[in-house]
Design a protein around this motif. Structure first.
Motif, PDB file in Angstrom:
ATOM      1  N   LEU A   1       0.066   7.184  -6.595  1.00 31.18           N
ATOM      2  CA  LEU A   1      -1.103   7.875  -6.608  1.00 31.18           C
ATOM      3  C   LEU A   1      -0.794   9.296  -6.303  1.00 31.18           C
ATOM      4  CD1 LEU A   1      -3.784   5.578  -5.102  1.00 31.18           C
ATOM      5  CD2 LEU A   1      -3.471   6.233  -7.415  1.00 31.18           C
ATOM      6  N   ASP A   2       0.302   9.528  -5.612  1.00 32.89           N
ATOM      7  CA  ASP A   2       0.830  10.897  -5.003  1.00 32.89           C
ATOM      8  C   ASP A   2       1.303  11.586  -6.345  1.00 32.89           C
ATOM      9  OD1 ASP A   2      -0.425  10.567  -2.652  1.00 32.89           O
ATOM     10  OD2 ASP A   2       1.949  10.090  -1.947  1.00 32.89           O
TER      11      ASP A   2
ATOM     12  N   PRO B   1       0.755  -1.306   0.020  1.00 28.53           N
ATOM     13  CA  PRO B   1       0.039  -0.057  -0.277  1.00 28.53           C
ATOM     14  C   PRO B   1       0.913   1.165   0.023  1.00 28.53           C
ATOM     15  CG  PRO B   1      -0.964  -1.556   1.476  1.00 28.53           C
ATOM     16  CD  PRO B   1       0.344  -2.199   1.050  1.00 28.53           C
ATOM     17  N   GLU B   2       1.952   1.140   0.592  1.00 24.22           N
ATOM     18  CA  GLU B   2       2.912   2.479   0.750  1.00 24.22           C
ATOM     19  C   GLU B   2       3.194   2.708  -0.722  1.00 24.22           C
ATOM     20  OE1 GLU B   2       7.182   3.846   2.439  1.00 24.22           O
ATOM     21  OE2 GLU B   2       6.417   1.757   3.039  1.00 24.22           O
TER      22      GLU B   2
ATOM     23  N   TRP C   1      -9.006  13.922  -7.588  1.00 25.31           N
ATOM     24  CA  TRP C   1      -9.821  13.288  -6.747  1.00 25.31           C
ATOM     25  C   TRP C   1     -11.245  14.118  -6.615  1.00 25.31           C
ATOM     26  CZ3 TRP C   1      -7.364   9.326  -7.222  1.00 25.31           C
ATOM     27  CH2 TRP C   1      -5.754   9.105  -7.381  1.00 25.31           C
TER      28      TRP C   1
ATOM     29  N   ASN D   1       0.366   4.162  -2.846  1.00 20.72           N
ATOM     30  CA  ASN D   1       0.229   5.574  -2.587  1.00 20.72           C
ATOM     31  C   ASN D   1       0.981   6.426  -2.970  1.00 20.72           C
ATOM     32  OD1 ASN D   1      -2.661   6.003  -0.947  1.00 20.72           O
ATOM     33  ND2 ASN D   1      -1.704   4.227   0.277  1.00 20.72           N
ATOM     34  N   GLN D   2       2.289   6.077  -3.009  1.00 19.19           N
ATOM     35  CA  GLN D   2       3.497   7.017  -3.677  1.00 19.19           C
ATOM     36  C   GLN D   2       3.063   7.077  -4.906  1.00 19.19           C
ATOM     37  OE1 GLN D   2       7.284   5.671  -2.545  1.00 19.19           O
ATOM     38  NE2 GLN D   2       8.139   7.066  -4.342  1.00 19.19           N
TER      39      GLN D   2
ATOM     40  N   GLU E   1      -7.363   2.345  -2.759  1.00 22.26           N
ATOM     41  CA  GLU E   1      -6.877   3.446  -2.511  1.00 22.26           C
ATOM     42  C   GLU E   1      -7.543   4.862  -3.545  1.00 22.26           C
ATOM     43  OE1 GLU E   1      -4.777   4.095   0.285  1.00 22.26           O
ATOM     44  OE2 GLU E   1      -5.469   2.302   0.585  1.00 22.26           O
TER      45      GLU E   1
ATOM     46  N   ARG F   1     -10.871   5.497  -2.058  1.00 24.84           N
ATOM     47  CA  ARG F   1     -10.428   6.078  -0.738  1.00 24.84           C
ATOM     48  C   ARG F   1     -10.613   7.463  -0.867  1.00 24.84           C
ATOM     49  NH1 ARG F   1      -6.583   7.874   2.206  1.00 24.84           N
ATOM     50  NH2 ARG F   1      -5.021   6.719   0.987  1.00 24.84           N
ATOM     51  N   ARG F   2      -9.624   7.999  -1.788  1.00 27.52           N
ATOM     52  CA  ARG F   2      -9.320   9.415  -2.182  1.00 27.52           C
ATOM     53  C   ARG F   2     -10.492  10.068  -2.901  1.00 27.52           C
ATOM     54  NH1 ARG F   2      -2.961  10.411  -3.475  1.00 27.52           N
ATOM     55  NH2 ARG F   2      -2.002   8.766  -2.117  1.00 27.52           N
TER      56      ARG F   2
END
Length: 555
Positions: free
Chosen positions: A40-41, A33-34, A57, A37-38, A77, A80-81
């Protein structure tokens, strides 16, 4: 129901179950997941830069596809966003969740098991229409995460004769277990019974990916963002680096869908090597829509516990972008150095470290020929690695000392399939495979072996040079032992394999002396900072060179 959706989508508990599951196989590596999310950032920042600061988002029209979902981490993720980002536009949580899951988030499972796992991660239920599902508007149990068993399309199968059970006539039929799949190259061993996974991935087993997507989801779809972590290889009789990669097939199909943006995590072997990846590498390096690459060269850094030699990386591709690609190296999950924007097609391979580019430019500025023209191809004498000669030269007519895999054999000179003339000269041998299981490679080449007349080798070695006299051979061996040379080799060597191509950045220098690193640094005008970088990457060899009288153990 509102309480359930809020709890499931905000993921406030610890630990996250998707950090605890084990990988199913070497070709089905779950994304932490980390890291998801990186990625997705990175996507979020690029979208904002290209859309006047707008948040991806907060847009209820943007569609997302993970075409090779496994754990469902990307889709979860993203959901969620979007749940947070769309709150002001769709205040009711249930309506918001329904909109996101039915209109914006789509996936394709790679196996039956991972499809169920992904649905559980995204819908909180393996059945999107079930009582525990956080979605309330689906009319199909798979929701928007599709999976159905797909079969390979076999070509080149052997034909055998069988007796027809009713007519008794002999007929010709295709033999199961033979041939190759025309789409993914899988061997006949993947022709499996219904109870076993075929690993025939629907996303790549098609000639028309847009038609296939319409077939899967019931309508023509145009996805704004495609994201994911494709299967890496088919272990079809290969081992380690010899297994056939397939991740490039998924990337190519995804880009054929022409999304606005795409981001994928794959092994980094394609940067400089990889079985059958030459065309893919040329395409990716020459595509100026590649906006950024984030590279994890250290083993286990991005995927703890998963050995992917050469490391992994993820890239962001943007349809409307045309320019240099920003390259960032990560080390121990922290940014190493500053990101640099550069055109990837400056070389035929991707030079991973930004700090290496100015060094390479100084070397190439002299216009010297390179060492790959001197180094032999595989099987320099035509003998495979598993060739076994005699243990002694006794009763041999014209014995040749044969350097084999960690041993010395003997062979009749007339039995050498090729390059018999090389037997009479002085040779510098380099092992074809060099590396350890350590997380960080520091040597890149083994110590050279200097052999005199009357010697040959199997394909365990390459002949780096052939000379009439010993001093020239020893000069080349000394040169190959320098940090300078091994650093240039490291720019093209992504795995343990060290074929002739890894020497293509190494300049030919006069062999009238025994070169030292200090002399080479001066010859190419390297700065103190550049020298320090080389020596931080490459460990020193000791001064001992192996010769023909020393056991052929490698470093």
């Amino acid at each position: 129901m509102t309480h359930k959706a809020s709890f499931a989508l905000r993921v406030g508990h610890n630990p996250d179950v998707l950090t605890c599951i084990a990988n199913l196989s070497s070709d089905e590596v779950f994304t932490p997941p980390e890291l998801a999310n990186q990625m997705l950032d990175t996507l979020e920042r690029a979208w904002a830069e290209s859309n006047a600061g707008a948040s991806i988002w907060a847009d209820p029209t943007v569609t997302f596809l993970d075409p090779f979902t496994k754990s469902g981490v990307f889709l979860r993720e993203i959901t969620r966003r979007l749940t947070d980002g769309l709150e002001s536009q769709i205040p009711d949580l249930q309506q918001r969740v329904d909109h996101i899951l039915t209109k914006q988030v789509f996936g394709i499972g790679i196996t039956r098991l991972t499809a169920l796992l992904a649905r559980r991660s995204v819908y909180c239920s393996k059945d999107a229409t079930g009582p525990h599902s956080i979605a309330r508007s689906f009319d199909r149990d798979w929701g928007n995460i599709w999976f159905e068993r797909t079969e390979h399309t076999w070509v080149g199968r052997k034909r055998v004769f069988r007796v027809h059970p009713t007519t008794g006539r002999e007929v010709s039929v295709e033999q199961r277990g033979t041939g190759r799949c025309k789409y993914c190259g899988a061997g006949g061993g993947y022709d499996r019974a219904d109870v076993l996974e075929t690993h025939a991935y629907a996303f790549i087993h098609t000639d028309d990916i847009k038609a296939r997507i319409a077939e899967l989801f019931g309508e023509a779809m145009q996805f704004d963002v495609i994201i994911g972590n494709p299967p890496y290889q088919l272990d079809d009789g290969g081992y380690g680096t010899s297994a056939a990669p397939i991740y490039q097939l998924f990337v190519e199909r995804a880009l054929e869908l022409n999304p606005r943006m795409a981001t994928f995590v794959t092994p980094s072997r394609w940067f400089a090597g990889g079985k059958g990846l030459e065309a893919y590498r040329r395409r990716m390096l020459g595509d100026h829509r590649m906006r950024s690459i984030v590279d994890f060269p250290k083993l286990y850094d991005a995927f703890p516990g998963v050995k992917i030699r050469g490391g992994i990386s993820y890239f962001l591709w943007e349809r409307e972008y045309d320019g240099p690609c920003t390259v960032q190296t990560m080390w121990d999950r922290q940014a190493l150095g500053v990101p640099v924007a550069r055109y990837l097609d400056a070389y035929d391979v991707l030079v991973r470290r930004n700090e290496a580019v100015p060094i390479l430019e100084k070397v190439r500025a002299r216009g010297e020929s390179t060492l790959d023209a001197r180094v032999s191809s595989r099987k320099p004498f035509g003998l495979p690695t598993n060739y076994t000669g005699r243990s002694t030269p006794e009763r041999m007519t014209d014995p040749v000392k044969l350097f084999a895999n960690q041993r010395i054999d003997w062979i009749e000179r007339g039995s050498l399939p090729s390059n018999e003339a090389w037997v009479d000269g002085w040779k510098v041998l380099m092992t074809r495979v060099q590396g350890t299981s350590a997380a960080i490679e520091t040597k890149f080449l083994s110590k050279p072996i200097v052999t005199g007349p009357g010697t040959a080798c199997t394909e365990t070695y390459l002949v780096a040079g052939w000379f009439p006299t010993r001093p020239e051979a020893e000069a080349l061996a000394q040169y190959l032992s320098t940090r300078f040379v091994r650093f240039l080799v490291s720019l093209r060597k992504s795995t343990q394999d060290a074929p002739r191509a890894v020497y293509a950045f190494v300049p030919e220098v006069p062999l009238d002396r025994r070169w030292t690193d200090e002399q080479l640094y001066e010859r190419y005008g390297l700065t103190h900072e550049e020298i320090a970088f080389i020596e931080s990457q490459v460990a020193a060899h000791d001064d001992t060179l192996f010769d023909e009288d020393v056991d052929a153990e490698t470093d």
